[in-house]
Design a protein around this motif. Sequence first.
Motif, PDB file in Angstrom:
ATOM      1  N   GLU A   1       0.809  -1.229   0.000  1.00 29.56           N
ATOM      2  CA  GLU A   1       0.000   0.000   0.000  1.00 29.56           C
ATOM      3  C   GLU A   1       0.835   1.269   0.000  1.00 29.56           C
ATOM      4  O   GLU A   1       0.290   2.365  -0.183  1.00 29.56           O
ATOM      5  CB  GLU A   1      -0.942   0.002   1.203  1.00 29.56           C
ATOM      6  CG  GLU A   1      -0.273   0.179   2.557  1.00 29.56           C
ATOM      7  CD  GLU A   1       0.321  -1.093   3.140  1.00 29.56           C
ATOM      8  OE1 GLU A   1       0.825  -1.031   4.278  1.00 29.56           O
ATOM      9  OE2 GLU A   1       0.278  -2.151   2.458  1.00 29.56           O
ATOM     10  N   ARG A   2       2.149   1.161   0.175  1.00 34.47           N
ATOM     11  CA  ARG A   2       2.991   2.357   0.206  1.00 34.47           C
ATOM     12  C   ARG A   2       3.396   2.835  -1.193  1.00 34.47           C
ATOM     13  O   ARG A   2       4.052   3.870  -1.306  1.00 34.47           O
ATOM     14  CB  ARG A   2       4.256   2.110   1.042  1.00 34.47           C
ATOM     15  CG  ARG A   2       4.007   2.022   2.537  1.00 34.47           C
ATOM     16  CD  ARG A   2       5.322   1.996   3.304  1.00 34.47           C
ATOM     17  NE  ARG A   2       5.982   3.285   3.293  1.00 34.47           N
ATOM     18  CZ  ARG A   2       5.908   4.181   4.273  1.00 34.47           C
ATOM     19  NH1 ARG A   2       5.156   3.951   5.347  1.00 34.47           N
ATOM     20  NH2 ARG A   2       6.573   5.323   4.187  1.00 34.47           N
ATOM     21  N   VAL A   3       3.017   2.089  -2.233  1.00 33.84           N
ATOM     22  CA  VAL A   3       3.389   2.484  -3.589  1.00 33.84           C
ATOM     23  C   VAL A   3       2.149   2.584  -4.472  1.00 33.84           C
ATOM     24  O   VAL A   3       1.142   1.918  -4.246  1.00 33.84           O
ATOM     25  CB  VAL A   3       4.400   1.506  -4.226  1.00 33.84           C
ATOM     26  CG1 VAL A   3       5.682   1.437  -3.412  1.00 33.84           C
ATOM     27  CG2 VAL A   3       3.788   0.121  -4.390  1.00 33.84           C
ATOM     28  N   GLN A   4       2.272   3.434  -5.479  1.00 35.08           N
ATOM     29  CA  GLN A   4       1.260   3.531  -6.535  1.00 35.08           C
ATOM     30  C   GLN A   4       1.981   3.224  -7.838  1.00 35.08           C
ATOM     31  O   GLN A   4       2.813   4.010  -8.298  1.00 35.08           O
ATOM     32  CB  GLN A   4       0.630   4.916  -6.564  1.00 35.08           C
ATOM     33  CG  GLN A   4      -0.485   5.070  -7.573  1.00 35.08           C
ATOM     34  CD  GLN A   4      -1.124   6.453  -7.501  1.00 35.08           C
ATOM     35  OE1 GLN A   4      -0.418   7.461  -7.456  1.00 35.08           O
ATOM     36  NE2 GLN A   4      -2.442   6.504  -7.477  1.00 35.08           N
ATOM     37  N   VAL A   5       1.678   2.082  -8.437  1.00 33.52           N
ATOM     38  CA  VAL A   5       2.440   1.571  -9.578  1.00 33.52           C
ATOM     39  C   VAL A   5       1.688   1.842 -10.873  1.00 33.52           C
ATOM     40  O   VAL A   5       0.499   1.532 -10.989  1.00 33.52           O
ATOM     41  CB  VAL A   5       2.701   0.058  -9.441  1.00 33.52           C
ATOM     42  CG1 VAL A   5       3.589  -0.436 -10.587  1.00 33.52           C
ATOM     43  CG2 VAL A   5       3.345  -0.258  -8.097  1.00 33.52           C
ATOM     44  N   ARG A   6       2.402   2.412 -11.842  1.00 32.98           N
ATOM     45  CA  ARG A   6       1.884   2.529 -13.204  1.00 32.98           C
ATOM     46  C   ARG A   6       2.801   1.723 -14.115  1.00 32.98           C
ATOM     47  O   ARG A   6       4.025   1.832 -14.033  1.00 32.98           O
ATOM     48  CB  ARG A   6       1.837   3.978 -13.677  1.00 32.98           C
ATOM     49  CG  ARG A   6       1.199   4.115 -15.072  1.00 32.98           C
ATOM     50  CD  ARG A   6       1.233   5.543 -15.572  1.00 32.98           C
ATOM     51  NE  ARG A   6       0.511   5.700 -16.829  1.00 32.98           N
ATOM     52  CZ  ARG A   6       0.971   5.392 -18.028  1.00 32.98           C
ATOM     53  NH1 ARG A   6       2.196   4.899 -18.137  1.00 32.98           N
ATOM     54  NH2 ARG A   6       0.241   5.562 -19.112  1.00 32.98           N
ATOM     55  N   THR A   7       2.211   0.905 -14.958  1.00 29.09           N
ATOM     56  CA  THR A   7       2.970   0.058 -15.874  1.00 29.09           C
ATOM     57  C   THR A   7       2.883   0.620 -17.282  1.00 29.09           C
ATOM     58  O   THR A   7       1.783   0.915 -17.763  1.00 29.09           O
ATOM     59  CB  THR A   7       2.418  -1.378 -15.845  1.00 29.09           C
ATOM     60  OG1 THR A   7       2.521  -1.889 -14.512  1.00 29.09           O
ATOM     61  CG2 THR A   7       3.200  -2.273 -16.783  1.00 29.09           C
ATOM     62  N   LEU A   8       4.019   0.789 -17.938  1.00 32.56           N
ATOM     63  CA  LEU A   8       4.030   1.348 -19.287  1.00 32.56           C
ATOM     64  C   LEU A   8       3.462   0.357 -20.303  1.00 32.56           C
ATOM     65  O   LEU A   8       2.629   0.716 -21.133  1.00 32.56           O
ATOM     66  CB  LEU A   8       5.454   1.739 -19.682  1.00 32.56           C
ATOM     67  CG  LEU A   8       6.087   2.865 -18.854  1.00 32.56           C
ATOM     68  CD1 LEU A   8       7.549   3.064 -19.267  1.00 32.56           C
ATOM     69  CD2 LEU A   8       5.308   4.163 -19.015  1.00 32.56           C
ATOM     70  N   VAL A   9       3.938  -0.886 -20.270  1.00 31.99           N
ATOM     71  CA  VAL A   9       3.465  -1.922 -21.191  1.00 31.99           C
ATOM     72  C   VAL A   9       2.624  -2.888 -20.369  1.00 31.99           C
ATOM     73  O   VAL A   9       3.143  -3.675 -19.587  1.00 31.99           O
ATOM     74  CB  VAL A   9       4.632  -2.658 -21.868  1.00 31.99           C
ATOM     75  CG1 VAL A   9       4.116  -3.624 -22.926  1.00 31.99           C
ATOM     76  CG2 VAL A   9       5.608  -1.660 -22.496  1.00 31.99           C
ATOM     77  N   GLY A  10       1.315  -2.807 -20.546  1.00 33.89           N
ATOM     78  CA  GLY A  10       0.402  -3.507 -19.665  1.00 33.89           C
ATOM     79  C   GLY A  10       0.216  -4.980 -19.996  1.00 33.89           C
ATOM     80  O   GLY A  10       0.909  -5.548 -20.852  1.00 33.89           O
ATOM     81  N   PRO A  11      -0.747  -5.637 -19.344  1.00 36.71           N
ATOM     82  CA  PRO A  11      -1.023  -7.052 -19.604  1.00 36.71           C
ATOM     83  C   PRO A  11      -1.338  -7.303 -21.073  1.00 36.71           C
ATOM     84  O   PRO A  11      -2.002  -6.500 -21.732  1.00 36.71           O
ATOM     85  CB  PRO A  11      -2.248  -7.334 -18.712  1.00 36.71           C
ATOM     86  CG  PRO A  11      -2.157  -6.313 -17.620  1.00 36.71           C
ATOM     87  CD  PRO A  11      -1.592  -5.089 -18.268  1.00 36.71           C
ATOM     88  N   GLU A  12      -0.857  -8.431 -21.563  1.00 39.80           N
ATOM     89  CA  GLU A  12      -1.060  -8.859 -22.948  1.00 39.80           C
ATOM     90  C   GLU A  12      -0.646  -7.783 -23.955  1.00 39.80           C
ATOM     91  O   GLU A  12      -1.243  -7.652 -25.022  1.00 39.80           O
ATOM     92  CB  GLU A  12      -2.504  -9.312 -23.178  1.00 39.80           C
ATOM     93  CG  GLU A  12      -2.836 -10.585 -22.402  1.00 39.80           C
ATOM     94  CD  GLU A  12      -4.106 -11.261 -22.857  1.00 39.80           C
ATOM     95  OE1 GLU A  12      -4.872 -10.625 -23.617  1.00 39.80           O
ATOM     96  OE2 GLU A  12      -4.337 -12.411 -22.449  1.00 39.80           O
TER      97      GLU A  12
END
Length: 328
Positions: free
Chosen positions: A60-71
């Motif tokens: 809960e201490r991080v907010q993650v954004r992924t550049l290349v998402g699932p599939e």
Amino acid sequence: MQQRVWQRSASWRGWRKKVVAACALAFGAAPVVQAQAPAPVPVVASFSILGDLVQQVGGERVQVRTLVGPEADAHVFQPKPADARSVAAARLLVVNGLGYEGWLERLLRNANYRGELVRVADGIEPLPARDSHDHGAKAGHRHEHGHDHGEHDPHAWQDVRHVIHYTQRIAEALCRVDAPGCDHYRQRAQTYTQTLRALDAEIRAAWAPIPPQQRKVVTSHDAFRYYGHAYGVQFLPAQGVSTSSEPSAAGVARLIRQIRAEGVRAVFVERLTDPRLVQRVAQEAGVTPSPVPLYSDALSPPGGPAPDYVSLMRHNTRAMVEAIQGRP
């Protein structure tokens, strides 16, 4: 007489309560304020598998954004202005390294990124890229058409022991950007490492009943060499390290002959790749491709068979073992 005394006494008690209350306000009886949790640390991960690992360690201490998402395919990813803005706002950028993110340097320049950057594969012993005469293109021909990963195979996460290394690297990086949360990150990394060690043992146990000479799997592209090196499986890829590589006719013909000669039964299409090449190879070799796709470079969406790293490795292992054993 007694009634007047009682009235004076009651008045005195009421006056005293008012005085005490006023003094409490005057001399700093502050209202009770609940401590607020710190704002989550903004972290950007290059692709979905790393995004899951960061979430496992950060909680809960991080907010993650992924550049290349699932599939989605990191091999052919082209960053957009919105991606540069997300990177610019992050305190930590987590990437694989080993040349996997060929678009990274351009993105860093566009974002003018000044935060912490961690390449999680730094420090492992990488496998060399497959030679040009192996399944792939003609000698001297670059497989990747702008997506060449260089001299090393970057798919190190296919060996669970390397992901234990990734986990420690992520925890160390989070400690550098959020020192007050360091104990939290280290504890979560330790817990997840125990899960990964159990997963590694589980995969080894799954392959144990199969003789080594039968552990042969045809895949769409060359993404499983670390898995093969770790768990004693020979992978026969139809394409090179990148999903955008172009195999030669001679390489495809050689693969078909090998499937026929060695009786290979486990033929798989990966989720991110065009199935036509593997389907053609399987048809000419006289085998039927598995209806179950493998996940190599990306997770599935939530609700799919591989929504996180542990599920991905379990899904792939089960699919390959069952295909070799002739189970549907």
